[in-house]
Design an enzyme around this catalytic site. Sequence first.
Site, short mmCIF file in Angstrom:
data_model
loop_
_atom_site.label_atom_id
_atom_site.label_comp_id
_atom_site.label_asym_id
_atom_site.label_seq_id
_atom_site.Cartn_x
_atom_site.Cartn_y
_atom_site.Cartn_z
N SER A 94 62.48 113.29 -44.45
CA SER A 94 61.50 114.19 -44.12
C SER A 94 62.18 115.59 -43.83
N THR A 143 54.49 118.48 -49.44
CA THR A 143 54.60 119.55 -48.65
C THR A 143 54.48 121.02 -48.93
N ASP A 144 54.12 121.83 -48.19
CA ASP A 144 54.05 123.13 -48.65
C ASP A 144 55.46 123.79 -49.15
N GLU A 145 56.42 122.99 -48.74
CA GLU A 145 57.63 123.69 -49.16
C GLU A 145 58.14 123.60 -50.67
N TYR A 168 65.68 119.07 -49.80
CA TYR A 168 64.46 118.32 -49.30
C TYR A 168 63.16 118.60 -50.17
N ALA A 170 63.11 120.07 -52.94
CA ALA A 170 63.51 119.95 -54.51
C ALA A 170 63.21 118.33 -54.77
N LYS A 172 60.78 116.40 -53.13
CA LYS A 172 59.52 116.46 -52.92
C LYS A 172 58.92 116.86 -54.18
N PRO A 223 67.82 125.71 -29.18
CA PRO A 223 68.56 126.38 -30.25
C PRO A 223 67.68 127.00 -31.51
N TYR A 225 67.61 129.02 -34.72
CA TYR A 225 68.27 129.35 -35.83
C TYR A 225 68.15 130.76 -36.45
N ASN A 267 58.71 131.39 -35.25
CA ASN A 267 59.65 130.55 -34.43
C ASN A 267 59.67 130.79 -33.06
N ASP A 298 72.05 130.43 -38.57
CA ASP A 298 70.84 130.05 -39.29
C ASP A 298 71.22 128.78 -40.26
N GLY A 301 69.91 128.73 -46.55
CA GLY A 301 68.87 128.84 -47.49
C GLY A 301 67.45 128.82 -46.68
P1 NAD Z 1 59.21 110.79 -40.99
O1 NAD Z 1 60.59 111.11 -41.11
O2 NAD Z 1 58.48 110.71 -39.40
O3 NAD Z 1 58.76 109.21 -41.14
C1 NAD Z 1 59.08 108.65 -42.63
C2 NAD Z 1 59.06 107.35 -42.37
O4 NAD Z 1 59.08 106.71 -43.93
C3 NAD Z 1 59.51 106.49 -41.58
O5 NAD Z 1 58.97 105.54 -40.88
C4 NAD Z 1 60.70 105.83 -42.18
O6 NAD Z 1 61.22 104.69 -41.77
C5 NAD Z 1 60.10 105.69 -43.45
N1 NAD Z 1 60.96 105.60 -44.74
C6 NAD Z 1 62.02 106.44 -45.10
N2 NAD Z 1 62.69 106.13 -46.05
C7 NAD Z 1 62.23 104.83 -46.67
C8 NAD Z 1 62.50 103.99 -47.72
N3 NAD Z 1 63.22 104.15 -48.54
N4 NAD Z 1 61.53 102.88 -47.90
C9 NAD Z 1 60.52 102.61 -46.79
N5 NAD Z 1 60.07 103.55 -45.76
C10 NAD Z 1 61.03 104.66 -45.59
O7 NAD Z 1 58.24 111.44 -41.57
P2 NAD Z 1 56.70 112.41 -41.40
O8 NAD Z 1 57.06 113.80 -40.96
O9 NAD Z 1 55.69 111.38 -40.75
O10 NAD Z 1 56.20 112.71 -42.88
C11 NAD Z 1 55.56 111.85 -43.76
C12 NAD Z 1 55.42 112.36 -45.24
O11 NAD Z 1 54.60 113.68 -44.88
C13 NAD Z 1 56.60 112.70 -45.78
O12 NAD Z 1 56.21 112.48 -47.17
C14 NAD Z 1 56.73 114.24 -45.82
O13 NAD Z 1 57.48 114.75 -46.96
C15 NAD Z 1 55.16 114.86 -45.60
N6 NAD Z 1 55.19 115.92 -44.76
C16 NAD Z 1 55.58 116.17 -43.48
C17 NAD Z 1 55.06 117.18 -42.78
C18 NAD Z 1 55.67 117.44 -41.45
O14 NAD Z 1 55.46 118.47 -40.79
N7 NAD Z 1 56.24 116.45 -40.88
C19 NAD Z 1 54.56 118.36 -43.67
C20 NAD Z 1 54.04 118.17 -44.86
C21 NAD Z 1 54.22 116.73 -45.49
O1 DAU Z 2 56.37 122.63 -44.15
C1 DAU Z 2 56.18 121.49 -44.09
C2 DAU Z 2 57.36 120.74 -43.79
O2 DAU Z 2 57.64 121.02 -42.19
C3 DAU Z 2 57.51 119.26 -43.98
O3 DAU Z 2 57.48 119.13 -45.36
C4 DAU Z 2 58.96 118.75 -43.21
O4 DAU Z 2 58.95 117.33 -43.69
C5 DAU Z 2 59.06 119.09 -42.09
O5 DAU Z 2 60.22 118.64 -41.42
C6 DAU Z 2 58.99 120.60 -41.79
O6 DAU Z 2 60.03 121.33 -42.13
P1 DAU Z 2 60.65 122.53 -41.30
O7 DAU Z 2 61.83 122.69 -41.35
O8 DAU Z 2 59.79 123.56 -41.26
O9 DAU Z 2 60.33 121.89 -39.83
P2 DAU Z 2 61.40 121.81 -38.76
O10 DAU Z 2 60.86 121.28 -37.54
O11 DAU Z 2 62.74 121.36 -38.89
O12 DAU Z 2 61.63 123.64 -38.26
C7 DAU Z 2 60.67 124.16 -38.03
C8 DAU Z 2 61.22 125.56 -37.92
O13 DAU Z 2 62.18 125.67 -36.82
C9 DAU Z 2 62.15 126.28 -39.17
O14 DAU Z 2 62.24 127.51 -39.52
C10 DAU Z 2 63.81 125.85 -38.78
C11 DAU Z 2 63.27 126.01 -37.19
N1 DAU Z 2 64.34 125.36 -36.18
C12 DAU Z 2 64.34 124.09 -36.47
C13 DAU Z 2 64.91 123.32 -35.33
C14 DAU Z 2 65.04 121.74 -35.40
C15 DAU Z 2 64.83 125.95 -35.42
O15 DAU Z 2 65.10 127.29 -35.02
N2 DAU Z 2 65.86 125.35 -34.39
C16 DAU Z 2 65.84 123.83 -34.24
O16 DAU Z 2 66.48 123.20 -33.63
#
Ligand code: NAD
Ligand code: DAU
Length: 362
Positions: A94, A143-145, A168, A170, A172, A223, A225, A267, A298, A301
Amino acid sequence: MRSLQNILVTGGAGFIGSDFIRALFAECSGFTGRVINLDKLTYAGNAENLSTVEKKFGGTRYFFVQADICDKKTADFLFSEYDIDTVVHFAAESHVDRSILGPEVFLRTNILGTFTLLQAAKNAWQKADGSIKDGVLFHHISTDEVYGSLGTEGSFKETTAYEPRSPYSASKASSDHFVKAYFYTYGLPVTLSNCSNNYGPFQFPEKLIPLMILNMLEGKKLPVYGDGKQIRDWIHVSDHNAAVRLILQSGKPGETYNIGGENEWENIELLHKLIEIVCDKAGLNRDTVIQTITHVTDRLGHDRRYAIDCTKIKKELNWKRQFDFETGLANTVDWYLKNKAWIDNVRSGEYRNWIEKNYTKR
Ligand code: NAD
Ligand code: DAU
């Protein structure tokens, strides 16, 4: 409304999946069925996130299976052994930064893993003559990404063309296409949801909000970015999962639902807000903490802005967010302040031994 009985949750030991399972077993949810949690326990999986559920329901209504979603045998076995009627597929790699450093595991888990589960679901669904013939069988969490990056105006709708820009997103996007293909080609009842950035308790401290909270508490640098003016749309994890439950119960097969917080923050603005809350609650000096903000190179991408239009799920399924950001963030900070043992286990790697120490053999 569709009733939920035997739910296969993948990735249930992660941040969002574990919240989904805890909420399902919460007293007021009305759920009386069983959950089978299929999780490999990668670095992001933490079985301790489900300690309360395991204690109360382990072996009767909650079953943890440590395995890879790419393992076809396990997937087929679980469908037949537990008579699965609903799949909620959270498991994924993720973290965007990790996908930039090492994309291969993202292809394997996110694409091949999703494909493996779809095949198992299709086989079980084609064999079944009962409940799983109707309604949603396979819900895919996305995800919205996948929609790419926005300029200053507009928001992502369900009809927005896909334009993923990181390994990531791509991966999803590819999994989303497979899920839809199984609907159009085989008629497998699927639903999809594409959600914006989640925050809340139990989030692994590689993501922005928990990373910043813990760094502040430990006096480390914060940190940021690039210029820090990238925009994300934040939603509390409980609001996301409430939407998922609604889709499982009343979603229309073949449909995608966008879920978002309608809560856009740069951010750097968000970081200042977080500093205010953490300093207040933990008694830290705000000026000293502000001085630890460090602009770093940064992300490659780096998508500039995400924003979700969630009109469809609000109108069609009557979904409504419960958390305002101020309260949600304050609760989240409280959780990290109160759960030092969880943080220490994650920091030390001890969380990996939780299963061995706490699960009784069955
Ligand atoms: P996370 O990284 O916290 O958890 C992922 C879980 O999947 C972990 O428990 C890991 O052990 C398990 N996993 C990974 N690879 C595996 C495999 N090959 N087989 C079995 N289990 C496996 O992720 P999250 O933040 O809880 O995200 C969950 C879902 O939601 C993901 O599909 C992510 O793309 C989506 N999503 C996340 C966010 C976000 O902000 N975190 C937003 C939108 C969508
Ligand atoms: O939009 C949904 C997505 O949100 C999910 O699909 C992903 O699984 C989840 O990880 C999240 O992705 P982001 O890349 O947006 O989340 P992240 O927390 O890594 O970063 C949030 C923003 O903050 C992003 O613009 C990058 C920036 N950042 C992140 C970290 C970890 C920083 O500036 N410094 C940092 O140390």
